[in-house]
Design a protein around this motif. Sequence first.
Motif, PDB file in Angstrom:
ATOM      1  N   LEU A  45     -19.049  10.927 -12.733  1.00 10.32           N
ATOM      2  CA  LEU A  45     -19.964  11.162 -13.851  1.00 10.32           C
ATOM      3  C   LEU A  45     -21.059  10.105 -13.892  1.00 10.32           C
ATOM      4  O   LEU A  45     -22.226  10.406 -14.202  1.00 10.32           O
ATOM      5  CB  LEU A  45     -19.176  11.167 -15.167  1.00 10.32           C
ATOM      6  N   ALA A  46     -20.692   8.833 -13.564  1.00  3.46           N
ATOM      7  CA  ALA A  46     -21.697   7.768 -13.543  1.00  3.46           C
ATOM      8  C   ALA A  46     -22.734   8.018 -12.459  1.00  3.46           C
ATOM      9  O   ALA A  46     -23.937   7.759 -12.651  1.00  3.46           O
ATOM     10  CB  ALA A  46     -21.012   6.418 -13.328  1.00  3.46           C
ATOM     11  N   GLU A  47     -22.288   8.516 -11.301  1.00  3.81           N
ATOM     12  CA  GLU A  47     -23.219   8.811 -10.218  1.00  3.81           C
ATOM     13  C   GLU A  47     -24.156   9.955 -10.614  1.00  3.81           C
ATOM     14  O   GLU A  47     -25.371   9.921 -10.311  1.00  3.81           O
ATOM     15  CB  GLU A  47     -22.436   9.167  -8.954  1.00  3.81           C
ATOM     16  N   LEU A  48     -23.626  10.960 -11.296  1.00  5.32           N
ATOM     17  CA  LEU A  48     -24.486  12.051 -11.773  1.00  5.32           C
ATOM     18  C   LEU A  48     -25.492  11.532 -12.802  1.00  5.32           C
ATOM     19  O   LEU A  48     -26.665  11.952 -12.809  1.00  5.32           O
ATOM     20  CB  LEU A  48     -23.625  13.158 -12.382  1.00  5.32           C
ATOM     21  N   ALA A  49     -25.043  10.622 -13.672  1.00  2.00           N
ATOM     22  CA  ALA A  49     -25.950  10.034 -14.661  1.00  2.00           C
ATOM     23  C   ALA A  49     -27.024   9.192 -13.973  1.00  2.00           C
ATOM     24  O   ALA A  49     -28.176   9.136 -14.425  1.00  2.00           O
ATOM     25  CB  ALA A  49     -25.156   9.183 -15.652  1.00  2.00           C
ATOM     26  N   ARG A  51     -28.303   9.745 -10.975  1.00  9.78           N
ATOM     27  CA  ARG A  51     -29.274  10.674 -10.390  1.00  9.78           C
ATOM     28  C   ARG A  51     -30.182  11.291 -11.454  1.00  9.78           C
ATOM     29  O   ARG A  51     -31.334  11.640 -11.162  1.00  9.78           O
ATOM     30  CB  ARG A  51     -28.543  11.763  -9.630  1.00  9.78           C
ATOM     31  N   ALA A  52     -29.635  11.394 -12.666  1.00  7.70           N
ATOM     32  CA  ALA A  52     -30.449  11.925 -13.766  1.00  7.70           C
ATOM     33  C   ALA A  52     -31.343  10.852 -14.375  1.00  7.70           C
ATOM     34  O   ALA A  52     -32.163  11.153 -15.254  1.00  7.70           O
ATOM     35  CB  ALA A  52     -29.548  12.534 -14.836  1.00  7.70           C
ATOM     36  N   GLY A  53     -31.193   9.618 -13.920  1.00 11.18           N
ATOM     37  CA  GLY A  53     -32.020   8.528 -14.420  1.00 11.18           C
ATOM     38  C   GLY A  53     -31.520   7.888 -15.693  1.00 11.18           C
ATOM     39  O   GLY A  53     -32.257   7.104 -16.317  1.00 11.18           O
ATOM     40  N   TRP A  54     -30.306   8.176 -16.117  1.00  7.74           N
ATOM     41  CA  TRP A  54     -29.775   7.608 -17.365  1.00  7.74           C
ATOM     42  C   TRP A  54     -29.219   6.196 -17.171  1.00  7.74           C
ATOM     43  O   TRP A  54     -29.257   5.391 -18.089  1.00  7.74           O
ATOM     44  CB  TRP A  54     -28.674   8.528 -17.927  1.00  7.74           C
ATOM     45  N   THR A  56     -28.450   2.902 -13.981  1.00 11.65           N
ATOM     46  CA  THR A  56     -28.817   2.415 -12.652  1.00 11.65           C
ATOM     47  C   THR A  56     -27.598   2.440 -11.730  1.00 11.65           C
ATOM     48  O   THR A  56     -26.466   2.705 -12.163  1.00 11.65           O
ATOM     49  CB  THR A  56     -29.356   0.979 -12.727  1.00 11.65           C
ATOM     50  N   HIS A  57     -27.850   2.110 -10.445  1.00 10.50           N
ATOM     51  CA  HIS A  57     -26.753   2.067  -9.481  1.00 10.50           C
ATOM     52  C   HIS A  57     -25.761   0.960  -9.801  1.00 10.50           C
ATOM     53  O   HIS A  57     -24.605   0.995  -9.388  1.00 10.50           O
ATOM     54  CB  HIS A  57     -27.311   1.873  -8.067  1.00 10.50           C
ATOM     55  N   VAL A  58     -26.199  -0.051 -10.567  1.00 10.16           N
ATOM     56  CA  VAL A  58     -25.320  -1.171 -10.922  1.00 10.16           C
ATOM     57  C   VAL A  58     -24.173  -0.694 -11.809  1.00 10.16           C
ATOM     58  O   VAL A  58     -23.047  -1.190 -11.710  1.00 10.16           O
ATOM     59  CB  VAL A  58     -26.126  -2.287 -11.628  1.00 10.16           C
ATOM     60  N   PHE A  59     -24.448   0.268 -12.665  1.00  9.56           N
ATOM     61  CA  PHE A  59     -23.412   0.814 -13.546  1.00  9.56           C
ATOM     62  C   PHE A  59     -22.275   1.410 -12.711  1.00  9.56           C
ATOM     63  O   PHE A  59     -21.097   1.125 -12.944  1.00  9.56           O
ATOM     64  CB  PHE A  59     -24.025   1.878 -14.457  1.00  9.56           C
ATOM     65  N   THR A  60     -22.638   2.230 -11.710  1.00  8.10           N
ATOM     66  CA  THR A  60     -21.616   2.846 -10.853  1.00  8.10           C
ATOM     67  C   THR A  60     -20.878   1.797 -10.034  1.00  8.10           C
ATOM     68  O   THR A  60     -19.651   1.852  -9.902  1.00  8.10           O
ATOM     69  CB  THR A  60     -22.279   3.866  -9.909  1.00  8.10           C
TER      70      THR A  60
END
Length: 438
Positions: A45-49, A51-54, A56-60
């Motif tokens: 879900l974080a990766e989908l978020a 890609r949606a711009g919600w 950054t990659h740091v979150f994932t």
Amino acid sequence: MNKSTGAGHPTRPFRAQGSETIRRASRMLAWALFGLVFFGLNIVLAELARRAGWVTHVFTATLIWAILAYLTAFLLLHRSLHLPALEGNSLVGLATTLPFVALLFAFAAFHLEYSRGALLLAYFTTLIWIWFGYQRYVRNYVPVFGYTDATALRQLEQMLAMPGAAPAGPTRLRAISSLAEAVHCDGLMLDRNATADPERTRALAQFKLSHVRMYSVERVGEMLTGRVALAHIDENFFDDHAAHYFYRFSKRLIDIAAVLSLAPMALPLGLVVALTIRIETPGPALFRQERIGLYGKPFTMLKFRSMGFDASAPAQFAARQDPRVTRVGRVIRKYRLDEIPQLWNVLMGHMSLIGPRPEQAPMVEEFERTIPYYPYRHLLRPGLSGWAQVQQGYVGTHEETVTKLSYDLYYVKHCSLALDLLIAVKTLRTLLTGYGAR
């Protein structure tokens, strides 16, 4: 503790082979693996978020790193399942917090980018998941122990009824007379001193071949109370203690590092305490007293004076509402501020942060004459706080001292980093609430 008989009990599924501790560990392991599914779902879900711009990659990336803390939390909890289940809330909080704090320090030490939101999300998810699993599979589970003779039951009841002891964990005890009844128990409780006869020997062999776990009364008491039975100390006590060599070495390093870290806070606080003592009553602020330490060797223990100055006073128990205690003394004793100077004893190697509390030399001489196995508590360095202190508090009678020894010997037998951390957490509760002060 509930007692019941096996007659008329409905048939239940055959229990897995092994001890109750092993079964609890198996349940928690399955729960941990199941939780990884949800972690994986969060990462997707974080990766989908992202890609949606919600986000950054740091979150994932932070969520992925948090899997290490999640698994470490379950590992720490696994290493502490031998402790009474009543300690569950403290164990869960401790096992969850430490790995995430370590992960935070790792991010800072290696200058890695991380998301605070993702770290908090992973922490609270882990905390809730572990707490729910522990409550369901460990703490709320009431073990069933069978017994074949009333002597074993009486021995356990005597152990549970020791003066000043904390409440024991819940259990059900069932009188059994056949293999069909025994296989539905978590274990069979045996009197190790019972007379051996051919019929009893054959019955026990049949139980063993049917995977019925057998415990001594003393071992069942340990699992329920966190205390060692003083009626009989067997060879396993010394085997368990001898296995802690590396732990004792590493604990000494931790003691030194902890004292040096606490010094910037302890020194100014100690000066304030010393000043208030001198303002209220004449005499030195520091109190020196000979105590008995590691391997029975005496040392001079330091404390802030909490009573009126009387160098000739004999050794005696502290009483509730003790008239010798000053007004300042009541405050510093309640919150254990009188023990700040003992950090010097820890640094010098006389004491440890965690261990059996050191006793006065005259009292030790009396207890060694009247209480069997009392010298065994000196197999470890005495501590500022200990298992007996957080479970029982101060003692004021000879009978309560016997109970205290049962806690101390449990610590000597089972000392570990997990148990030390649990004692540290419960000590913080004592400092905040003043529990057990006299």
